[in-house]
Design a protein around this motif. Sequence first.
Motif, mmCIF file in Angstrom:
data_model
loop_
_atom_site.group_PDB
_atom_site.id
_atom_site.type_symbol
_atom_site.label_atom_id
_atom_site.label_comp_id
_atom_site.label_asym_id
_atom_site.label_seq_id
_atom_site.Cartn_x
_atom_site.Cartn_y
_atom_site.Cartn_z
ATOM 1 N N LEU A 366 0.829 -1.207 0.000
ATOM 2 C CA LEU A 366 0.000 0.000 0.000
ATOM 3 C C LEU A 366 0.865 1.260 0.000
ATOM 4 O O LEU A 366 0.556 2.246 -0.682
ATOM 5 N N CYS A 367 1.963 1.217 0.755
ATOM 6 C CA CYS A 367 2.888 2.359 0.795
ATOM 7 C C CYS A 367 3.499 2.620 -0.581
ATOM 8 O O CYS A 367 3.625 3.775 -1.005
ATOM 9 N N CYS A 368 3.879 1.547 -1.259
ATOM 10 C CA CYS A 368 4.456 1.696 -2.603
ATOM 11 C C CYS A 368 3.458 2.347 -3.553
ATOM 12 O O CYS A 368 3.810 3.256 -4.318
ATOM 13 N N ARG A 369 2.220 1.896 -3.491
ATOM 14 C CA ARG A 369 1.186 2.465 -4.371
ATOM 15 C C ARG A 369 0.934 3.936 -4.026
ATOM 16 O O ARG A 369 0.742 4.771 -4.922
ATOM 17 N N ASN A 435 7.158 11.693 2.571
ATOM 18 C CA ASN A 435 8.106 11.333 3.633
ATOM 19 C C ASN A 435 7.459 10.443 4.685
ATOM 20 O O ASN A 435 8.074 9.494 5.185
ATOM 21 N N GLN A 436 6.211 10.742 5.026
ATOM 22 C CA GLN A 436 5.510 9.938 6.029
ATOM 23 C C GLN A 436 5.258 8.519 5.522
ATOM 24 O O GLN A 436 5.451 7.544 6.256
ATOM 25 N N VAL A 437 4.841 8.418 4.275
ATOM 26 C CA VAL A 437 4.592 7.093 3.690
ATOM 27 C C VAL A 437 5.902 6.315 3.573
ATOM 28 O O VAL A 437 5.964 5.116 3.862
ATOM 29 N N LEU A 443 9.994 1.108 7.679
ATOM 30 C CA LEU A 443 9.774 0.243 8.844
ATOM 31 C C LEU A 443 9.336 -1.161 8.425
ATOM 32 O O LEU A 443 9.807 -2.161 8.975
ATOM 33 N N CYS A 444 8.434 -1.215 7.459
ATOM 34 C CA CYS A 444 7.958 -2.520 6.969
ATOM 35 C C CYS A 444 9.112 -3.342 6.410
ATOM 36 O O CYS A 444 9.229 -4.544 6.684
ATOM 37 N N HIS A 445 9.969 -2.705 5.639
ATOM 38 C CA HIS A 445 11.094 -3.418 5.032
ATOM 39 C C HIS A 445 12.078 -3.911 6.094
ATOM 40 O O HIS A 445 12.606 -5.021 5.994
#
Length: 461
Positions: A366-369, A435-437, A443-445
């Motif tokens: 979702l962050c990537c999108r 920046n927030q995304v 963190l996910c990575h």
Amino acid sequence: MLVSVAHRELAYLLTKHYFNETVAKVIMNLFKYDQASMGLLRMIDPSLKVNDLKKALIILIKYQLVDYNRTIKSCDYIVPLERLFAFFRLPKFLHAVALADGEPTSRILRIVAERGTIGREALVNLSSKGYKETKQEITDIMNSLSARNYIAIMKENVYLRIERFDRDHRDDLITDAIMNFYNKEAKVRSICEAILTLSMDITGDDAPITAPIDLTSLHNALKREEFQNKANLELYLSKLTTEFNYKFFIASGNHPQRGPMFALNVGAVIDHLLKEHVCSVITTKFGPKCCRLFRILLQKGPLLLKQIEEIIMLPARDVREYSYMLNKENFIRNRQVPKTPDNAPGKSVFILSVEMDPIVYKIADLCCRSMVNLLTRYDFEIERNEPLLSRSRAVQDLLGVKEVTEEWNEYFNSHEMVELNAVNRNLDRLLLARNQVDETMFLCHIWLTMRKNMQKSMTEI
């Protein structure tokens, strides 16, 4: 770590922004395979000319965005995913370096980042020409950066150790998270920073627990006004290590000469930080009551619906509704356990639980999108307002100031000033959102990289 379509699209867009379309196409094609030879890359995209493909690969190798594995028959090219995304975070990292170490240090790193690889002498000349620092001072700063593993110097060529910047950023997040957890206690921050610094060179990037640091070394690294003697420090650390819920600090045996040893549970901090991010996402999407249900499952583990109702103290209908919403969006798992051989739903119990792996993959995707959408929107805003923004840049160069002042009224009428301010605010919001995304994706990575080691370490603690 699994690479999704969204990861490929984001990598393509970032590479296109920084380099060009051809280089971005090569990155996109390499993402389709674990590794690919020149022949395979030509077969994937016959429209790419051989010379263009070679030039693109040279650029990517120069900037450390592609590794290669030479064999007898061919040369295979590989994209190091984490390093790729870390490279595009460099502007943010360099800004932090400028604040911490000063402009000359940031200047040196920026020049190396812009060129990928540069000769040592050329770097000294570029970093000192037109500035007050002498060549010797620049050389001393370079040697310091090399000693701290920010740059590497090989055969008189200088390049960045990109992963080191990612590690620093991760450690900053850990330090801030621990400080917030302990109500901004300055002593805890100092201890955390000291352990991370002292263990930097002897702890792997994916290690869930830092290498243990002895009490004497830790005391020597801290300010005397914080802990007057080792006894006070040991007492303070003993309180931190007895924290039952999270175990961020760990007692790790005794050194025969230098006293007790302590380590930082990096994996536990990252896990805590990521779960807080996930809870924030759920609160935003479904509301605080729904997040309460999710938190209970995180803390208590698999529970029956009736058990959740008793703990959460909400009507059964609301609990069923919230659990349905979370299950539908794959934030929780609903497992049916039949009481009878016929598997009748009416005679079954349903156990709800949280599995973090699919959730983290989902949020990373979702962050990537979101990043792709934000970059696309940013480009659109720039293109749509290019005449106004180009005039703004010209005025900035003319006046020598970036901030809008009264002098700008000589070059823009009132309507244009209102429009320019609105455009700048919109662009700033897009950058802030990006920046927030990116922080959440980062963190996910990290979590996905460390998760196997985290599970192993938690069983050993």
